[in-house]
Design an enzyme around this catalytic site. Structure first.
Site, short mmCIF file in Angstrom:
data_model
loop_
_atom_site.label_atom_id
_atom_site.label_comp_id
_atom_site.label_asym_id
_atom_site.label_seq_id
_atom_site.Cartn_x
_atom_site.Cartn_y
_atom_site.Cartn_z
N CYS A 140 4.25 -7.79 -6.08
CA CYS A 140 2.85 -7.48 -5.76
C CYS A 140 1.96 -7.54 -7.00
O CYS A 140 2.43 -7.50 -8.13
CB CYS A 140 2.77 -6.09 -5.12
SG CYS A 140 1.19 -5.79 -4.28
N ASP A 154 5.71 4.99 -1.38
CA ASP A 154 5.32 4.91 -2.78
C ASP A 154 5.18 6.32 -3.33
O ASP A 154 5.06 7.29 -2.56
CB ASP A 154 4.00 4.15 -2.90
CG ASP A 154 3.72 3.63 -4.30
OD1 ASP A 154 4.54 3.89 -5.21
OD2 ASP A 154 2.68 2.97 -4.49
#
Length: 225
Positions: free
Chosen positions: A10, A140
């Site tokens: 990412c 996360d």
């Protein structure tokens, strides 16, 4: 059956980094459409990078509290295949945008101190009930701001029954990738800062090493079954 952990790289901003991720075997590449992020990329620039991507590599767009109009404008220039909501979006908000742009989505949950396994199960249930376009949770670590903090959360919080469906993120690196995959057995892993030279600038050698570490974990897990 051999388990193959999917891998997303990412925060891509450069053509050479997209090519490095693809060449190393990434399953998905992520573009950050949050203007306050140091890894932000404009829609037109992302569109040029997406044009390089071959079939069966998924371009993912990361959004933080974006409006439908903002998402529509970005997709018009950058044809992402999967939405990643990373802000304070409700299940209804995610569902409405996903339906309007006809894209599946994942929902990032920033795991705070004191959060319990039951909370994660409830999040998954709420988003799944809200939309058939919901494909899973991305877990996360909680940091001030949104994402990219490079922090690890307590993996033991992840209920075993949803681990095979989640995307594990937060503080992953070459050093802990094997342990993370062996312990959690997630569907996928998502890394950004752990394969960078600088924010938004990736290191091809780190990308290769990270993917190799994940594949080594897959092989070890299969051998111990």
């Amino acid at each position: 059956m051999t388990h193959r952990t999917r891998i997303k790289i990412c925060g891509l901003t450069r053509p050479q980094d997209v090519q490095s991720a693809i060449a190393a075997g990434a399953d998905a590449v992520g573009f950050v459409f949050y203007p306050k992020s140091p890894r932000y990329i404009a829609a037109a620039a992302a569109g040029q990078l997406i044009a390089q991507i071959p079939p069966f590599v998924t371009p993912v767009g990361l959004f933080v509290n974006a409006t439908l109009e903002e998402v529509q404008a970005i997709i018009a220039q950058a044809p992402i295949a999967l939405l990643q909501f990373h802000g304070d979006e409700t299940p209804e908000h995610c569902a409405a945008i996903a339906k309007a742009v006809n894209r599946p989505f994942i929902r990032a949950i920033r795991v705070k101190e004191g959060m319990q396994a039951a909370d994660l199960l409830e999040y998954e249930s709420d988003y799944r009930a809200a939309s058939t376009l919901f494909t899973g949770l991305l877990l996360d670590a909680f940091v001030d701001g949104y994402g990219g903090g490079g922090k690890v959360f307590d993996w033991s919080l992840i209920p075993e029954n949803i681990a095979p469906r989640v995307v594990l993120s937060g503080g992953l690196s070459v050093q802990n990738a094997t342990d993370a995959v062996q312990r959690v057995r997630p569907y996928a892993v998502d890394i950004s800062s752990g394969v960078e030279l600088d924010k938004g600038i990736k290191d091809a050698a780190k990308i290769r090493a990270f993917i190799a570490a994940v594949r080594a974990a897959d092989a070890t897990a299969d051998q111990t079954k």
